[in-house]
Design a protein around this motif. Structure first.
Motif, PDB file in Angstrom:
ATOM      1  N   ARG A 160      -8.522   0.716 -12.621  1.00  0.00           N
ATOM      2  CA  ARG A 160      -8.299  -0.093 -13.809  1.00  0.00           C
ATOM      3  C   ARG A 160      -6.928  -0.749 -13.917  1.00  0.00           C
ATOM      4  NH1 ARG A 160      -8.763   3.772 -18.160  1.00  0.00           N
ATOM      5  NH2 ARG A 160      -6.521   3.831 -18.316  1.00  0.00           N
ATOM      6  N   PRO A 164      -3.416  -2.718 -13.133  1.00  0.00           N
ATOM      7  CA  PRO A 164      -2.969  -3.818 -12.271  1.00  0.00           C
ATOM      8  C   PRO A 164      -2.094  -3.366 -11.095  1.00  0.00           C
ATOM      9  CG  PRO A 164      -2.625  -4.380 -14.584  1.00  0.00           C
ATOM     10  CD  PRO A 164      -3.060  -2.948 -14.543  1.00  0.00           C
ATOM     11  N   PHE A 185      -2.558  -1.102  -9.136  1.00  0.00           N
ATOM     12  CA  PHE A 185      -3.405  -0.698  -8.009  1.00  0.00           C
ATOM     13  C   PHE A 185      -4.318  -1.824  -7.520  1.00  0.00           C
ATOM     14  CE2 PHE A 185      -2.490   3.421 -10.088  1.00  0.00           C
ATOM     15  CZ  PHE A 185      -1.803   3.997  -9.036  1.00  0.00           C
ATOM     16  N   GLU A 186      -4.075  -3.041  -7.990  1.00  0.00           N
ATOM     17  CA  GLU A 186      -4.854  -4.189  -7.531  1.00  0.00           C
ATOM     18  C   GLU A 186      -4.802  -4.277  -6.013  1.00  0.00           C
ATOM     19  OE1 GLU A 186      -3.981  -8.235  -9.006  1.00  0.00           O
ATOM     20  OE2 GLU A 186      -4.684  -7.401 -10.913  1.00  0.00           O
ATOM     21  N   GLY A 187      -5.967  -4.421  -5.404  1.00  0.00           N
ATOM     22  CA  GLY A 187      -6.038  -4.549  -3.954  1.00  0.00           C
ATOM     23  C   GLY A 187      -6.092  -3.224  -3.217  1.00  0.00           C
ATOM     24  N   SER A 225       0.838  -1.200   0.000  1.00  0.00           N
ATOM     25  CA  SER A 225       0.000   0.000   0.000  1.00  0.00           C
ATOM     26  C   SER A 225       0.873   1.250   0.000  1.00  0.00           C
ATOM     27  CB  SER A 225      -0.958  -0.003   1.183  1.00  0.00           C
ATOM     28  OG  SER A 225      -0.253   0.052   2.398  1.00  0.00           O
ATOM     29  N   GLN A 242       1.668   1.938  -3.603  1.00  0.00           N
ATOM     30  CA  GLN A 242       0.469   2.461  -4.264  1.00  0.00           C
ATOM     31  C   GLN A 242       0.195   3.893  -3.831  1.00  0.00           C
ATOM     32  OE1 GLN A 242      -2.152  -0.710  -3.001  1.00  0.00           O
ATOM     33  NE2 GLN A 242      -2.105  -1.651  -5.037  1.00  0.00           N
ATOM     34  N   ASP A 261      -7.672  -0.182  -1.600  1.00  0.00           N
ATOM     35  CA  ASP A 261      -8.998   0.129  -1.068  1.00  0.00           C
ATOM     36  C   ASP A 261      -9.325   1.577  -1.402  1.00  0.00           C
ATOM     37  OD1 ASP A 261     -11.323   0.509   0.364  1.00  0.00           O
ATOM     38  OD2 ASP A 261     -10.404   0.187   2.334  1.00  0.00           O
TER      39      ASP A 261
END
Length: 137
Positions: A37, A39, A41-43, A3, A6, A45
């Protein structure tokens, strides 16, 4: 993907959008769309987005400001995500196909701090302009 990584990518996009002192709705919508959209940023919140924005503002308003935020973000990015960070910043600034002087200066600062060659950054910039181009009126 952590995180923290991200958050760093998002903060670099937020600064790109607000570098001309005016984050437009179009720019903020683009940031949210990219988060939803891509990948990388997958996961993530999306409910945390206001906290990331506030943390970004705190860093910018701190004593070291923009330089500190950029260096702090780059420090947590794996080398292989440096081109992604630059591409995201360019993507946000290119949304309206008109870059203000402040936006160009921010992208230049980011380019200088990232470990990317000029050919790579130029390709990212050209690709973003091509994606956002509209039909002539």
């Amino acid at each position: 993907m952590t995180s923290q990584t991200q958050d760093a990518l998002i903060q670099l996009m937020i600064v790109a959008a607000s570098s001309d002192t005016n984050m437009t709705e179009r720019e903020f919508t683009r940031i949210k769309a990219l988060i939803g959209r891509l990948p990388v940023f997958e996961g993530f919140d999306i409910e945390r987005l206001p906290d990331v924005v506030n943390d970004c503002a705190d860093k910018l308003n701190g004593g070291d400001g923009l330089d500190f935020l950029i260096e702090d973000a780059i420090a947590v990015l794996p080398k292989k995500l440096q081109d992604t960070a630059y591409a995201l910043a360019v993507e946000v600034t290119a949304v309206d196909l008109h870059l203000e002087q402040e936006e160009l200066r921010y992208l230049e600062m980011l380019r200088d701090k990232l470990d990317l060659d000029r050919l790579t950054t130029a390709a990212i910039e050209v690709a973003a302009r091509a994606r956002h181009r509209r039909l002539p009126q």
